[in-house]
Design a protein around this motif. Structure first.
Motif, PDB file in Angstrom:
ATOM      1  N   PHE A  95       1.058  -1.131   0.049  1.00 23.46           N
ATOM      2  CA  PHE A  95       0.027   0.429   0.811  1.00 23.46           C
ATOM      3  C   PHE A  95       0.453   1.240  -0.007  1.00 23.46           C
ATOM      4  CE2 PHE A  95       0.664  -0.851   4.661  1.00 23.46           C
ATOM      5  CZ  PHE A  95       0.817   0.318   5.477  1.00 23.46           C
ATOM      6  N   VAL A  96       0.296   2.186  -0.281  1.00 22.07           N
ATOM      7  CA  VAL A  96       0.921   3.827   0.114  1.00 22.07           C
ATOM      8  C   VAL A  96      -0.008   4.594   0.491  1.00 22.07           C
ATOM      9  CG1 VAL A  96       1.953   5.934  -1.803  1.00 22.07           C
ATOM     10  CG2 VAL A  96       1.855   3.695  -2.637  1.00 22.07           C
ATOM     11  N   GLU A  97       0.448   5.676   1.284  1.00 17.29           N
ATOM     12  CA  GLU A  97      -0.620   6.369   2.240  1.00 17.29           C
ATOM     13  C   GLU A  97      -0.155   7.626   1.996  1.00 17.29           C
ATOM     14  OE1 GLU A  97      -2.649   5.997   6.360  1.00 17.29           O
ATOM     15  OE2 GLU A  97      -0.755   6.015   6.426  1.00 17.29           O
ATOM     16  N   TRP A  98      -0.503   8.830   2.199  1.00 14.41           N
ATOM     17  CA  TRP A  98      -0.938  10.348   1.482  1.00 14.41           C
ATOM     18  C   TRP A  98      -1.115   9.630   3.645  1.00 14.41           C
ATOM     19  CZ3 TRP A  98      -4.514  13.984   2.663  1.00 14.41           C
ATOM     20  CH2 TRP A  98      -3.572  15.508   2.043  1.00 14.41           C
ATOM     21  N   GLN A  99       0.308  10.939   3.308  1.00 11.96           N
ATOM     22  CA  GLN A  99       0.212  11.737   5.260  1.00 11.96           C
ATOM     23  C   GLN A  99       1.175  12.551   5.514  1.00 11.96           C
ATOM     24  OE1 GLN A  99       3.389   8.347   6.909  1.00 11.96           O
ATOM     25  NE2 GLN A  99       1.407   6.541   7.045  1.00 11.96           N
ATOM     26  N   LYS A 100       0.384  13.432   4.697  1.00 11.45           N
ATOM     27  CA  LYS A 100       0.552  15.513   4.710  1.00 11.45           C
ATOM     28  C   LYS A 100       0.219  15.980   5.982  1.00 11.45           C
ATOM     29  CE  LYS A 100       1.087  19.704   2.504  1.00 11.45           C
ATOM     30  NZ  LYS A 100       1.137  20.562   1.470  1.00 11.45           N
ATOM     31  N   TYR A 101      -0.973  15.416   5.820  1.00  8.92           N
ATOM     32  CA  TYR A 101      -2.161  15.585   7.914  1.00  8.92           C
ATOM     33  C   TYR A 101      -2.280  14.715   8.696  1.00  8.92           C
ATOM     34  CZ  TYR A 101      -2.015  19.773   4.189  1.00  8.92           C
ATOM     35  OH  TYR A 101      -2.420  20.839   3.515  1.00  8.92           O
ATOM     36  N   ARG A 105      -6.459  11.625   6.383  1.00 10.68           N
ATOM     37  CA  ARG A 105      -4.846  10.737   5.382  1.00 10.68           C
ATOM     38  C   ARG A 105      -5.724   9.778   4.997  1.00 10.68           C
ATOM     39  NH1 ARG A 105       0.102   8.921  10.061  1.00 10.68           N
ATOM     40  NH2 ARG A 105       0.840  11.224  10.453  1.00 10.68           N
ATOM     41  N   ILE A 106      -5.034   8.777   3.748  1.00 14.50           N
ATOM     42  CA  ILE A 106      -5.353   8.349   2.605  1.00 14.50           C
ATOM     43  C   ILE A 106      -4.285   7.002   2.407  1.00 14.50           C
ATOM     44  CG2 ILE A 106      -6.851   7.957   0.674  1.00 14.50           C
ATOM     45  CD1 ILE A 106      -6.701  11.443   0.681  1.00 14.50           C
ATOM     46  N   LYS A 107      -4.908   5.943   2.506  1.00 15.58           N
ATOM     47  CA  LYS A 107      -4.599   4.632   2.074  1.00 15.58           C
ATOM     48  C   LYS A 107      -4.882   4.335   1.613  1.00 15.58           C
ATOM     49  CE  LYS A 107      -3.090   2.468   5.957  1.00 15.58           C
ATOM     50  NZ  LYS A 107      -2.658   1.380   7.011  1.00 15.58           N
ATOM     51  N   LEU A 159      -9.443   6.126   4.499  1.00 18.07           N
ATOM     52  CA  LEU A 159      -9.504   7.351   5.183  1.00 18.07           C
ATOM     53  C   LEU A 159      -9.923   7.548   6.303  1.00 18.07           C
ATOM     54  CD1 LEU A 159      -9.770  10.573   4.360  1.00 18.07           C
ATOM     55  CD2 LEU A 159     -12.423  10.629   4.617  1.00 18.07           C
ATOM     56  N   GLN A 160      -8.499   8.093   7.170  1.00 22.19           N
ATOM     57  CA  GLN A 160      -8.423   8.252   8.700  1.00 22.19           C
ATOM     58  C   GLN A 160      -7.989   9.206   8.983  1.00 22.19           C
ATOM     59  OE1 GLN A 160      -5.969   5.311  10.267  1.00 22.19           O
ATOM     60  NE2 GLN A 160      -4.379   5.798   9.081  1.00 22.19           N
ATOM     61  N   ILE A 177     -12.203   4.904   7.788  1.00 15.67           N
ATOM     62  CA  ILE A 177     -13.551   4.025   7.283  1.00 15.67           C
ATOM     63  C   ILE A 177     -12.818   4.084   6.237  1.00 15.67           C
ATOM     64  CG2 ILE A 177     -14.139   6.469   6.244  1.00 15.67           C
ATOM     65  CD1 ILE A 177     -17.167   5.411   6.476  1.00 15.67           C
ATOM     66  N   GLY A 178     -12.933   2.277   5.645  1.00 13.52           N
ATOM     67  CA  GLY A 178     -12.836   2.019   4.066  1.00 13.52           C
ATOM     68  C   GLY A 178     -14.241   1.751   3.465  1.00 13.52           C
TER      69      GLY A 178
END
Length: 363
Positions: A95-101, A105-107, A159-160, A177-178
């Motif tokens: 997986f890849v997760e966007w973790q800027k904030y 976060r979006i995985k 999304l978390q 939630i996913g």
């Protein structure tokens, strides 16, 4: 699968080293890690006594960052045979997760389902001989519905985030939630219906979490008469308190939905759409555990009550009464041992004993 995973790791390492030399802002140097859990287990179950050494789990993991704001992970389980899905070498995380904030976060990819506190835990950090029965059967490990062993994971997007921070920066509220295929790891959707899984928890004091989770979706197979889709409706109530090396955790899970008669271990099982009506359409389970330090961060004693009812009635209930201890010789090298009294009401002689010893190390 084993050769594929090793090749993938080697390729990723070589490629990332090249890019790292060009620009540290694009790729961070990937970290290769893993763990091994060796096990000895004795079971005194009537007409099925056993004692054996085994490799419970061997995992290799590659993780790093992309463009600073993205984290990635690829993890494979490389032990086991190659004849059944439940024990074959396989990719478990990708997986890849966007973790800027931190608040959003979006995985995307294949990863742990956002259901229960225990499911996302590392098998070593979880603390006992295995995940609790309700998590194992109702969070996608050896799922009661008949899904292949998926280590609590599925393919989807999540999304978390953490909200409502205190003055010192500690979050008070978490949400996740996913949307997932509903078929388990390394498997495409069958009925084009997605699982929606989510949870929220509050953290009123340092180390405490009180949460609730929900799951609605389906598991499907395609047989000679077409697609047969079985619904999954589940919820969990969870609580945990971890402070000064003490751990207390408890979770109740309830499930509604029928199951297939045969679990998916071989490809031929996918065309078997016979439903196990005798098992019923309800199941539930509850566990409560405590881990206490004798020597902080070194030596612990522990106990767990672990009950699961595969048909939501006491005639089929199976309960583990566990006591044990663990000792960390040096960092990342741990020995654990447990005695388990089993009460299984589905068999003639309900009570029998088990002994479980595990040696684990991380690198």
């Amino acid at each position: 699968m084993k050769k594929l995973f090793v090749t993938l790791l080697a390729t990723c390492v070589l490629t990332s080293n090249v890019y790292a030399q060009k620009s540290n802002e694009i790729f961070s140097k990937p970290k290769l890690s893993g763990y091994v859990i060796g096990q000895y287990q004795y079971s005194g179950k009537d007409n099925a006594k056993s004692n054996t050494f085994s490799l419970r789990m061997v995992r290799l993991s590659l993780d790093g960052r992309l463009f600073n704001d993205f984290a990635y992970k690829i993890q494979g389980q490389i032990n086991g045979n190659t004849s059944t899905l439940s024990e074959s070498p396989r990719i478990v995380d990708a997986f890849v997760e966007w973790q800027k904030y931190k608040f959003v976060r979006i995985k995307v990819g294949q990863f742990k389902r956002p259901f229960t506190f225990e499911n996302p835990m590392n098998p070593i950090d979880q603390g006992f001989m295995g995940y609790s029965q309700n998590v194992s059967n109702l969070a996608g490990f050896t799922d009661r519905v008949g899904e292949h062993s998926s280590n609590g994971r599925d393919i989807g997007v999540q999304l978390q985030g953490d909200l409502l921070k205190t003055a010192n920066g500690r979050a008070l509220f978490h949400y996740q939630i996913g949307v997932f295929n509903g078929q388990g790891i390394n498997t495409k959707d069958v009925d084009n219906q997605k699982d929606i899984i989510g949870g929220i928890w509050i953290m009123p004091v340092q180390g405490m979490r009180i949460g609730a989770f929900g799951w609605t979706g389906s598991y499907a197979r395609k047989g000679d008469t077409g697609i047969v889709s079985l619904p999954k409706r589940r919820y969990a109530i969870s609580g945990e308190y971890v402070i000064n090396d003490w751990t207390f955790r408890s979770e109740y899970i309830h499930s509604t939905g029928l199951s297939f008669k045969t679990s998916y271990n071989e490809k031929s099982d996918l065309s078997n759409t016979e439903i196990n009506y005798a098992k019923g359409d309800k199941a539930d389970g509850f566990y409560a555990l405590a881990i206490a330090p004798v020597i902080k961060n070194k030596f612990h004693i522990k106990a767990r009550y672990d009950m699961y009812r595969p048909s939501a009635d006491w005639n089929t209930s199976k309960t583990y009464y566990e006591v044990g201890a663990d000792y960390e010789f040096v960092k990342n090298l741990k020995l654990s041992a447990e005695y388990i009294l089993v009460n299984d009401r589905s068999i003639e002689k309900h009570n029998y004993s088990m002994i479980d010893t595990q040696l684990s190390f991380k690198f």
